[in-house]
Design a protein around this motif. Sequence first.
Motif, PDB file in Angstrom:
ATOM      1  N   THR A 375       0.829  -1.216   0.000  1.00  0.00           N
ATOM      2  CA  THR A 375       0.000   0.000   0.000  1.00  0.00           C
ATOM      3  C   THR A 375       0.862   1.265   0.000  1.00  0.00           C
ATOM      4  O   THR A 375       0.356   2.365   0.224  1.00  0.00           O
ATOM      5  CB  THR A 375      -0.927   0.017   1.244  1.00  0.00           C
ATOM      6  OG1 THR A 375      -0.147  -0.167   2.430  1.00  0.00           O
ATOM      7  CG2 THR A 375      -1.978  -1.072   1.159  1.00  0.00           C
ATOM      8  N   LYS A 381      -1.943   3.220  -7.942  1.00  0.00           N
ATOM      9  CA  LYS A 381      -3.253   3.085  -7.294  1.00  0.00           C
ATOM     10  C   LYS A 381      -4.081   1.956  -7.901  1.00  0.00           C
ATOM     11  O   LYS A 381      -4.798   1.236  -7.199  1.00  0.00           O
ATOM     12  CB  LYS A 381      -4.016   4.415  -7.418  1.00  0.00           C
ATOM     13  CG  LYS A 381      -5.300   4.445  -6.623  1.00  0.00           C
ATOM     14  CD  LYS A 381      -5.958   5.816  -6.673  1.00  0.00           C
ATOM     15  CE  LYS A 381      -7.253   5.824  -5.856  1.00  0.00           C
ATOM     16  NZ  LYS A 381      -7.916   7.152  -5.905  1.00  0.00           N
ATOM     17  N   LYS A 384      -3.140  -1.440  -6.280  1.00  0.00           N
ATOM     18  CA  LYS A 384      -3.184  -1.630  -4.830  1.00  0.00           C
ATOM     19  C   LYS A 384      -4.327  -2.589  -4.475  1.00  0.00           C
ATOM     20  O   LYS A 384      -5.318  -2.670  -5.209  1.00  0.00           O
ATOM     21  CB  LYS A 384      -3.363  -0.285  -4.116  1.00  0.00           C
ATOM     22  CG  LYS A 384      -2.101   0.569  -4.169  1.00  0.00           C
ATOM     23  CD  LYS A 384      -2.223   1.840  -3.367  1.00  0.00           C
ATOM     24  CE  LYS A 384      -0.903   2.622  -3.433  1.00  0.00           C
ATOM     25  NZ  LYS A 384      -0.933   3.866  -2.666  1.00  0.00           N
ATOM     26  N   SER A 386      -7.641  -4.315  -2.916  1.00  0.00           N
ATOM     27  CA  SER A 386      -8.965  -3.785  -2.613  1.00  0.00           C
ATOM     28  C   SER A 386      -9.143  -3.646  -1.104  1.00  0.00           C
ATOM     29  O   SER A 386      -8.401  -4.235  -0.312  1.00  0.00           O
ATOM     30  CB  SER A 386     -10.039  -4.711  -3.169  1.00  0.00           C
ATOM     31  OG  SER A 386      -9.998  -5.963  -2.484  1.00  0.00           O
ATOM     32  N   TYR A 387     -10.164  -2.885  -0.720  1.00  0.00           N
ATOM     33  CA  TYR A 387     -10.434  -2.715   0.712  1.00  0.00           C
ATOM     34  C   TYR A 387     -10.832  -4.043   1.356  1.00  0.00           C
ATOM     35  O   TYR A 387     -10.525  -4.295   2.523  1.00  0.00           O
ATOM     36  CB  TYR A 387     -11.521  -1.660   0.919  1.00  0.00           C
ATOM     37  CG  TYR A 387     -11.033  -0.252   0.667  1.00  0.00           C
ATOM     38  CD1 TYR A 387     -10.121   0.356   1.532  1.00  0.00           C
ATOM     39  CD2 TYR A 387     -11.460   0.464  -0.447  1.00  0.00           C
ATOM     40  CE1 TYR A 387      -9.650   1.649   1.286  1.00  0.00           C
ATOM     41  CE2 TYR A 387     -11.002   1.754  -0.699  1.00  0.00           C
ATOM     42  CZ  TYR A 387     -10.094   2.330   0.180  1.00  0.00           C
ATOM     43  OH  TYR A 387      -9.631   3.600  -0.063  1.00  0.00           O
ATOM     44  N   GLY A 388     -11.502  -4.896   0.584  1.00  0.00           N
ATOM     45  CA  GLY A 388     -11.876  -6.209   1.105  1.00  0.00           C
ATOM     46  C   GLY A 388     -10.655  -7.052   1.432  1.00  0.00           C
ATOM     47  O   GLY A 388     -10.598  -7.717   2.470  1.00  0.00           O
ATOM     48  N   ARG A 390      -7.655  -5.897   2.047  1.00  0.00           N
ATOM     49  CA  ARG A 390      -6.965  -5.275   3.186  1.00  0.00           C
ATOM     50  C   ARG A 390      -7.628  -5.668   4.502  1.00  0.00           C
ATOM     51  O   ARG A 390      -6.947  -5.970   5.488  1.00  0.00           O
ATOM     52  CB  ARG A 390      -6.978  -3.751   3.043  1.00  0.00           C
ATOM     53  CG  ARG A 390      -6.178  -3.235   1.849  1.00  0.00           C
ATOM     54  CD  ARG A 390      -6.125  -1.711   1.837  1.00  0.00           C
ATOM     55  NE  ARG A 390      -5.911  -1.195   0.489  1.00  0.00           N
ATOM     56  CZ  ARG A 390      -5.628   0.057   0.204  1.00  0.00           C
ATOM     57  NH1 ARG A 390      -5.558   0.952   1.186  1.00  0.00           N
ATOM     58  NH2 ARG A 390      -5.444   0.447  -1.037  1.00  0.00           N
ATOM     59  N   PHE A 391      -8.958  -5.656   4.509  1.00  0.00           N
ATOM     60  CA  PHE A 391      -9.681  -6.058   5.717  1.00  0.00           C
ATOM     61  C   PHE A 391      -9.351  -7.503   6.073  1.00  0.00           C
ATOM     62  O   PHE A 391      -9.131  -7.839   7.245  1.00  0.00           O
ATOM     63  CB  PHE A 391     -11.191  -5.892   5.507  1.00  0.00           C
ATOM     64  CG  PHE A 391     -12.010  -6.397   6.666  1.00  0.00           C
ATOM     65  CD1 PHE A 391     -12.154  -5.640   7.817  1.00  0.00           C
ATOM     66  CD2 PHE A 391     -12.617  -7.645   6.590  1.00  0.00           C
ATOM     67  CE1 PHE A 391     -12.898  -6.118   8.892  1.00  0.00           C
ATOM     68  CE2 PHE A 391     -13.362  -8.128   7.651  1.00  0.00           C
ATOM     69  CZ  PHE A 391     -13.509  -7.361   8.814  1.00  0.00           C
ATOM     70  N   TYR A 394      -6.006  -7.661   7.765  1.00  0.00           N
ATOM     71  CA  TYR A 394      -6.050  -7.248   9.174  1.00  0.00           C
ATOM     72  C   TYR A 394      -6.618  -8.376  10.046  1.00  0.00           C
ATOM     73  O   TYR A 394      -6.117  -8.646  11.133  1.00  0.00           O
ATOM     74  CB  TYR A 394      -6.914  -5.990   9.335  1.00  0.00           C
ATOM     75  CG  TYR A 394      -6.216  -4.727   8.913  1.00  0.00           C
ATOM     76  CD1 TYR A 394      -5.046  -4.302   9.561  1.00  0.00           C
ATOM     77  CD2 TYR A 394      -6.717  -3.942   7.878  1.00  0.00           C
ATOM     78  CE1 TYR A 394      -4.402  -3.127   9.166  1.00  0.00           C
ATOM     79  CE2 TYR A 394      -6.078  -2.765   7.482  1.00  0.00           C
ATOM     80  CZ  TYR A 394      -4.915  -2.373   8.136  1.00  0.00           C
ATOM     81  OH  TYR A 394      -4.276  -1.219   7.755  1.00  0.00           O
TER      82      TYR A 394
END
Length: 413
Positions: A375, A381, A384, A386-388, A390-391, A394
Amino acid sequence: MKSFLKSLGPGILFASMAIGTSHLVLSTKAGAQYGWIMVVPIILANVLKYPFFEFGVRYTNATRKTLIEGYLRLGKPYLYIYALITLVSMLTILAALYVVTAGLMVNLFALEWSLNWAALVLFILISILLIVGRYRFLENALKIVVSILFVALLATTFLVLYKGPTTPVPNFSSPELFDEVGILFLIGLVGWMPTAVEAAGWVSMWSVEKLNSMDNPPSVSEALREFKVGYWITGLLAIFFLVIGWLTLYGTNTELSGSAVVFSDQLVTIFTAHIGQWAYFFIAISAFATMFSTCMTAHDAVARVGLDIVQKLYPSSSVIKLKNNFTWLILLLAFANWLVIYFYKADMGKLVTVATFVSFVFAPILGWMNLKAVTSIDIPKAHKPSYGLRFLSYFGMVFLSFFAIYYCYTLWF
């Protein structure tokens, strides 16, 4: 399809490296001791660790740089952490893999060799293959090995399913999963499934080699698609091994050895007794191909990563300027690990415990480093995660942290 087949490489190498003791021993044992319910932690481990390995492929194909360089760009302390883990792997995990493979070779093919000399033969053979063939040979050879392994395991799984589950002993009761023994086994299974997180750097190195070997390199999406194929093959084969252990051994109260070599030999004997002596060929080939390909890919990866770390930390080092430095490091690793086996074979379990401790403790930290690299401003961009994803990473870090903390607790208390 033609483009996809050309891009096959790093994902297949990852599969051949990951399908080792985590599958042959731990997945089979999981099914044999605890039954089908162990499919849950196997799927969880594969899903929650996926982002950390995918980030290595993503970073390399988006930047044309290795993940090791990505760590350096974050700051030298990050690379020193990875260098420490690699150093431990060089002289522990590699030796342990060769011991298991040598034991399998001696037992499965009835060779009258000592374990030391069988390991030496493997070191010589694999070193020659890696030095002469380099990346292109490794990639092409392991496409064949993984195909044979997949077909042999698929055949074995169908044979077991056709035969049906073994008859449980009277008054059989399933062992408790959440007692001290069960939790420790669960930690080992999750920690090594599909493999340790530091292997993301290995996949990154293979991705660079793949890019350098092609006139028309694949796009980031094509490279990720290829990696997904290899990654999910490892997950599917883990379930194959689980099913085999479950239907063949669960409910029999068979005492399984803690030694990977003895366990593998024990496993083949039980399989042939359950299915028939004629199935020995499929089972022996599956077991040996599993460990041989793991040795070959791990040996290649550790050498490549070791050289890249030295190059990034000490760019003026004489090691980097050596002609054929990859060849020399392959040979040095073979000789050093054979000495480890020769002098410390009785203490191999303690050495592996050290490597396991380092891998488990640093796994969530490496996961965070991989996310930080992918990231960073180095990545366009459009490429990079996806937000899914990345979640999910985590969530995976929390998952790995829990197991790391509990593992440390069991060692100290």
